[in-house]
Design an enzyme around this catalytic site. Sequence first.
Site, short mmCIF file in Angstrom:
data_model
loop_
_atom_site.label_atom_id
_atom_site.label_comp_id
_atom_site.label_asym_id
_atom_site.label_seq_id
_atom_site.Cartn_x
_atom_site.Cartn_y
_atom_site.Cartn_z
N GLU A 15 -1.87 -8.74 4.00
CA GLU A 15 -1.77 -9.07 5.43
C GLU A 15 -3.07 -8.84 6.19
O GLU A 15 -3.24 -9.34 7.31
CB GLU A 15 -0.64 -8.24 6.07
CG GLU A 15 -1.00 -6.82 6.48
CD GLU A 15 -1.08 -5.81 5.34
OE1 GLU A 15 -1.20 -4.61 5.63
OE2 GLU A 15 -1.06 -6.22 4.16
N HIS A 54 -3.69 -5.05 0.45
CA HIS A 54 -3.20 -5.49 1.76
C HIS A 54 -3.31 -7.00 1.91
O HIS A 54 -4.31 -7.50 2.45
CB HIS A 54 -4.01 -4.81 2.88
CG HIS A 54 -3.68 -3.37 3.09
ND1 HIS A 54 -2.64 -2.95 3.89
CD2 HIS A 54 -4.25 -2.25 2.59
CE1 HIS A 54 -2.59 -1.63 3.89
NE2 HIS A 54 -3.55 -1.18 3.11
N CYS A 82 0.83 -1.21 0.00
CA CYS A 82 0.00 0.00 0.00
C CYS A 82 0.87 1.26 0.00
O CYS A 82 1.49 1.58 -1.01
CB CYS A 82 -1.00 -0.03 1.16
SG CYS A 82 -2.36 1.16 0.95
#
Length: 244
Positions: free
Chosen positions: A189, A187, A99
């Site tokens: 994660e 993202h 990001c």
Amino acid sequence: MEKKRFAVLLCAEDSDYVKKKYGGYFDVFVGMLSEEGETWDVYRVALGEFPDDGEINDYDGFVVTGSCHDAHGNDAWICKLLALLKKLHSLQKKVLGICFGHQILCRSLGGKTGRAINGWDIGLTTINFSPSKSLAALQIPSSLTIIECHRDEVRELPPCAEVMAWSEKTGIEMFKCGDHIMGIQGHPEYTKDILMHLIDRLLQRDLIQSCHVEAAKASLEAYELDEEAWKKLCKSFLKGPSLL
């Protein structure tokens, strides 16, 4: 065999919720990327904590996280981070940007970032990959779902880079530079839970409108995350002999 060592360059402050439930964003990244026998360290660069020149060579790779700051900003720590990323590039160190990390990596190499032409992108998005023999070898499909939460984007790639993936809203969802730099706008994660709490905070601060929340919730209910594929892809990049 010498143990591999990695560093997370943390560009965001932990929310109380993520700290309480997940131990903080550093733990979220370690949970996704780490394997037995590895050492993972964190540098809170947004608070001015950076590795010195002697420490840089101790690491096999670096991860640059998301942030609420603008990658096109000129805060002191952002300028220091740009200099560090240029140095890591010159040393051919593996760097994965997520990001804000994707955007600041691009800027450090000579590309351009700014506000996204199509506005906020929040929720679960499908991205499409450029044809790649390496992705095929990893059995990564031609498209994957990923959580997005950004209002900035990469506008123009640096000369050394090429597009790896795009989406309906964002022309440069992923890029690579040589065998050692990779940026991901989304993202990998994040969990759906993390995104929902982030959305609540953005709404409370009047940074997004209720229509963004409704669209994001609808996307999260409609699709499943390709978490395992993203883990495989990111680990293969950071720890493999060459880029995907």
